[in-house]
Motif scaffolding. Structure first.
Motif, PDB file in Angstrom:
ATOM      1  N   GLY A 214      12.928   8.226   1.093  1.00 34.58           N
ATOM      2  CA  GLY A 214      11.541   8.687   1.092  1.00 34.58           C
ATOM      3  C   GLY A 214      10.922   8.796  -0.286  1.00 34.58           C
ATOM      4  O   GLY A 214       9.695   8.784  -0.430  1.00 34.58           O
ATOM      5  N   THR A 215      11.757   8.873  -1.323  1.00 32.71           N
ATOM      6  CA  THR A 215      11.240   8.958  -2.687  1.00 32.71           C
ATOM      7  C   THR A 215      11.079   7.591  -3.333  1.00 32.71           C
ATOM      8  O   THR A 215      10.594   7.485  -4.454  1.00 32.71           O
ATOM      9  N   GLY A 216      11.519   6.536  -2.634  1.00 37.01           N
ATOM     10  CA  GLY A 216      11.459   5.185  -3.184  1.00 37.01           C
ATOM     11  C   GLY A 216      12.718   4.780  -3.925  1.00 37.01           C
ATOM     12  O   GLY A 216      12.787   3.691  -4.492  1.00 37.01           O
ATOM     13  N   ALA A 217      13.738   5.633  -3.914  1.00 31.40           N
ATOM     14  CA  ALA A 217      15.004   5.310  -4.570  1.00 31.40           C
ATOM     15  C   ALA A 217      15.770   4.279  -3.737  1.00 31.40           C
ATOM     16  O   ALA A 217      15.853   4.395  -2.516  1.00 31.40           O
ATOM     17  N   ILE A 218      16.310   3.271  -4.407  1.00 29.91           N
ATOM     18  CA  ILE A 218      17.111   2.263  -3.713  1.00 29.91           C
ATOM     19  C   ILE A 218      18.459   2.885  -3.386  1.00 29.91           C
ATOM     20  O   ILE A 218      19.223   3.247  -4.267  1.00 29.91           O
ATOM     21  N   ARG A 219      18.731   3.010  -2.089  1.00 27.60           N
ATOM     22  CA  ARG A 219      19.980   3.643  -1.650  1.00 27.60           C
ATOM     23  C   ARG A 219      21.027   2.631  -1.190  1.00 27.60           C
ATOM     24  O   ARG A 219      22.210   2.926  -1.196  1.00 27.60           O
ATOM     25  N   ALA A 220      20.567   1.454  -0.753  1.00 28.83           N
ATOM     26  CA  ALA A 220      21.517   0.438  -0.288  1.00 28.83           C
ATOM     27  C   ALA A 220      20.887  -0.937  -0.419  1.00 28.83           C
ATOM     28  O   ALA A 220      19.664  -1.070  -0.532  1.00 28.83           O
ATOM     29  N   ARG A 221      21.746  -1.938  -0.392  1.00 33.71           N
ATOM     30  CA  ARG A 221      21.319  -3.330  -0.511  1.00 33.71           C
ATOM     31  C   ARG A 221      22.089  -4.137   0.525  1.00 33.71           C
ATOM     32  O   ARG A 221      23.299  -3.972   0.671  1.00 33.71           O
ATOM     33  N   ILE A 222      21.370  -5.007   1.229  1.00 36.65           N
ATOM     34  CA  ILE A 222      21.995  -5.864   2.240  1.00 36.65           C
ATOM     35  C   ILE A 222      21.687  -7.308   1.871  1.00 36.65           C
ATOM     36  O   ILE A 222      20.526  -7.712   1.865  1.00 36.65           O
ATOM     37  N   GLY A 223      22.712  -8.072   1.553  1.00 41.90           N
ATOM     38  CA  GLY A 223      22.550  -9.482   1.245  1.00 41.90           C
ATOM     39  C   GLY A 223      22.860 -10.305   2.473  1.00 41.90           C
ATOM     40  O   GLY A 223      23.918 -10.171   3.055  1.00 41.90           O
ATOM     41  N   GLY A 224      21.926 -11.137   2.885  1.00 39.83           N
ATOM     42  CA  GLY A 224      22.108 -11.951   4.075  1.00 39.83           C
ATOM     43  C   GLY A 224      21.428 -11.317   5.276  1.00 39.83           C
ATOM     44  O   GLY A 224      20.720 -10.322   5.152  1.00 39.83           O
TER      45      GLY A 224
ATOM     46  N   ALA B  15       0.821  -1.215   0.000  1.00 43.07           N
ATOM     47  CA  ALA B  15       0.000   0.000   0.000  1.00 43.07           C
ATOM     48  C   ALA B  15       0.855   1.265   0.000  1.00 43.07           C
ATOM     49  O   ALA B  15       0.547   2.220  -0.706  1.00 43.07           O
ATOM     50  N   ALA B  16       1.907   1.277   0.809  1.00 38.50           N
ATOM     51  CA  ALA B  16       2.705   2.505   0.920  1.00 38.50           C
ATOM     52  C   ALA B  16       4.081   2.184   1.485  1.00 38.50           C
ATOM     53  O   ALA B  16       4.263   1.196   2.202  1.00 38.50           O
ATOM     54  N   PHE B  17       5.041   3.035   1.151  1.00 37.58           N
ATOM     55  CA  PHE B  17       6.367   2.980   1.741  1.00 37.58           C
ATOM     56  C   PHE B  17       6.401   3.921   2.936  1.00 37.58           C
ATOM     57  O   PHE B  17       5.465   4.683   3.164  1.00 37.58           O
ATOM     58  N   GLY B  18       7.508   3.882   3.687  1.00 34.71           N
ATOM     59  CA  GLY B  18       7.693   4.804   4.796  1.00 34.71           C
ATOM     60  C   GLY B  18       7.853   6.228   4.285  1.00 34.71           C
ATOM     61  O   GLY B  18       8.326   6.450   3.169  1.00 34.71           O
ATOM     62  N   ASP B  19       7.466   7.194   5.099  1.00 38.41           N
ATOM     63  CA  ASP B  19       7.574   8.598   4.696  1.00 38.41           C
ATOM     64  C   ASP B  19       9.017   9.021   4.454  1.00 38.41           C
ATOM     65  O   ASP B  19       9.293   9.802   3.556  1.00 38.41           O
ATOM     66  N   ARG B  20       9.946   8.502   5.285  1.00 40.97           N
ATOM     67  CA  ARG B  20      11.346   8.919   5.179  1.00 40.97           C
ATOM     68  C   ARG B  20      12.264   7.823   4.650  1.00 40.97           C
ATOM     69  O   ARG B  20      13.247   8.103   4.008  1.00 40.97           O
ATOM     70  N   ALA B  21      11.923   6.575   4.924  1.00 43.60           N
ATOM     71  CA  ALA B  21      12.730   5.441   4.449  1.00 43.60           C
ATOM     72  C   ALA B  21      11.923   4.161   4.585  1.00 43.60           C
ATOM     73  O   ALA B  21      10.979   4.085   5.378  1.00 43.60           O
ATOM     74  N   THR B  22      12.331   3.151   3.806  1.00 40.16           N
ATOM     75  CA  THR B  22      11.686   1.840   3.858  1.00 40.16           C
ATOM     76  C   THR B  22      12.754   0.767   3.849  1.00 40.16           C
ATOM     77  O   THR B  22      13.708   0.831   3.067  1.00 40.16           O
ATOM     78  N   LEU B  23      12.597  -0.199   4.730  1.00 39.16           N
ATOM     79  CA  LEU B  23      13.455  -1.374   4.770  1.00 39.16           C
ATOM     80  C   LEU B  23      12.669  -2.494   4.102  1.00 39.16           C
ATOM     81  O   LEU B  23      11.779  -3.091   4.705  1.00 39.16           O
ATOM     82  N   LEU B  24      12.946  -2.752   2.842  1.00 43.31           N
ATOM     83  CA  LEU B  24      12.191  -3.699   2.036  1.00 43.31           C
ATOM     84  C   LEU B  24      12.923  -5.038   2.025  1.00 43.31           C
ATOM     85  O   LEU B  24      13.933  -5.206   1.341  1.00 43.31           O
ATOM     86  N   GLN B  25      12.406  -5.978   2.814  1.00 43.17           N
ATOM     87  CA  GLN B  25      13.060  -7.273   2.997  1.00 43.17           C
ATOM     88  C   GLN B  25      12.410  -8.316   2.103  1.00 43.17           C
ATOM     89  O   GLN B  25      11.204  -8.492   2.109  1.00 43.17           O
ATOM     90  N   PHE B  26      13.250  -9.033   1.353  1.00 42.84           N
ATOM     91  CA  PHE B  26      12.790 -10.148   0.538  1.00 42.84           C
ATOM     92  C   PHE B  26      13.165 -11.435   1.252  1.00 42.84           C
ATOM     93  O   PHE B  26      14.322 -11.641   1.604  1.00 42.84           O
ATOM     94  N   SER B  27      12.169 -12.293   1.473  1.00 38.17           N
ATOM     95  CA  SER B  27      12.354 -13.518   2.241  1.00 38.17           C
ATOM     96  C   SER B  27      11.712 -14.688   1.502  1.00 38.17           C
ATOM     97  O   SER B  27      11.077 -14.504   0.472  1.00 38.17           O
ATOM     98  N   THR B  28      11.878 -15.859   2.068  1.00 40.14           N
ATOM     99  CA  THR B  28      11.152 -17.041   1.617  1.00 40.14           C
ATOM    100  C   THR B  28      10.575 -17.735   2.843  1.00 40.14           C
ATOM    101  O   THR B  28      11.008 -17.496   3.972  1.00 40.14           O
ATOM    102  N   GLU B  29       9.636 -18.600   2.589  1.00 44.94           N
ATOM    103  CA  GLU B  29       8.883 -19.231   3.666  1.00 44.94           C
ATOM    104  C   GLU B  29       9.744 -20.038   4.638  1.00 44.94           C
ATOM    105  O   GLU B  29       9.518 -20.018   5.841  1.00 44.94           O
ATOM    106  N   PHE B  30      10.740 -20.724   4.137  1.00 41.23           N
ATOM    107  CA  PHE B  30      11.527 -21.624   4.986  1.00 41.23           C
ATOM    108  C   PHE B  30      12.918 -21.083   5.307  1.00 41.23           C
ATOM    109  O   PHE B  30      13.831 -21.840   5.607  1.00 41.23           O
TER     110      PHE B  30
END
Length: 146
Positions: free
Chosen positions: A114-124, A48-63
């Motif tokens: 806050g604009t939805g731009a990807i600023r960093a990536r964390i693997g693991g 529905a929406a991202f955070g106003d200032r930043a979003t931590l968008l985590q990609f996971s799997t069920e197991f």
């Protein structure tokens, strides 16, 4: 091949594998600045929406066991930081996103401004201090508490 040559090859392989493992361990869970300038909209990941200032968008799997601990870490950080939201996307339901965002391991977290731009990536599994430092760079010190 004599015994000394075989022993030398074996020791060389062990050294290379050890160095590779140490390098992998040192970089896993660390924030890396994003390459390029990709901007996401909430509809791109069906939220529905991202955070106003930043979003931590985590990609996971069920197991994925590390995904659960990462979700707790990121959720706690988001709760403590004004305008930051943690969202978790299950790649089991959305495998197309794994290809789109080049996700090779779970968990993978994208840090959006806050604009939805990807600023960093964390693997693991994300490290709390590293996530806070990344948010500090994006938001400034007055928005992130330790």
């Amino acid at each position: 091949m004599n015994g000394f040559a075989a022993l030398g090859i074996l020791l060389g392989l062990v050294a290379v594998a050890t160095a590779g493992g140490l390098l992998w361990r040192a970089t896993t869970g660390r924030s890396r600045s994003a390459r390029g300038h990709q901007v996401l909209a909430p509809a791109d990941v069906d939220v529905a929406a991202f955070g106003d200032r930043a979003t931590l968008l985590q990609f996971s799997t069920e197991f994925c066991a590390p995904c659960r601990s990462t979700a707790r870490v990121l959720g706690s950080i988001a709760d403590d930081a004004d305008g930051v939201r943690h969202l978790e996307i299950d790649l089991t339901d959305r495998p197309d996103l794994a290809d789109r965002f080049r996700i090779l391991q779970t968990p993978t977290t994208l840090v959006l401004d806050g604009t939805g731009a990807i600023r960093a990536r964390i693997g693991g599994a994300a490290r709390a201090d590293d996530v806070r430092d990344t948010l500090h760079r994006i938001l400034g010190s007055d928005h992130v508490t330790a």
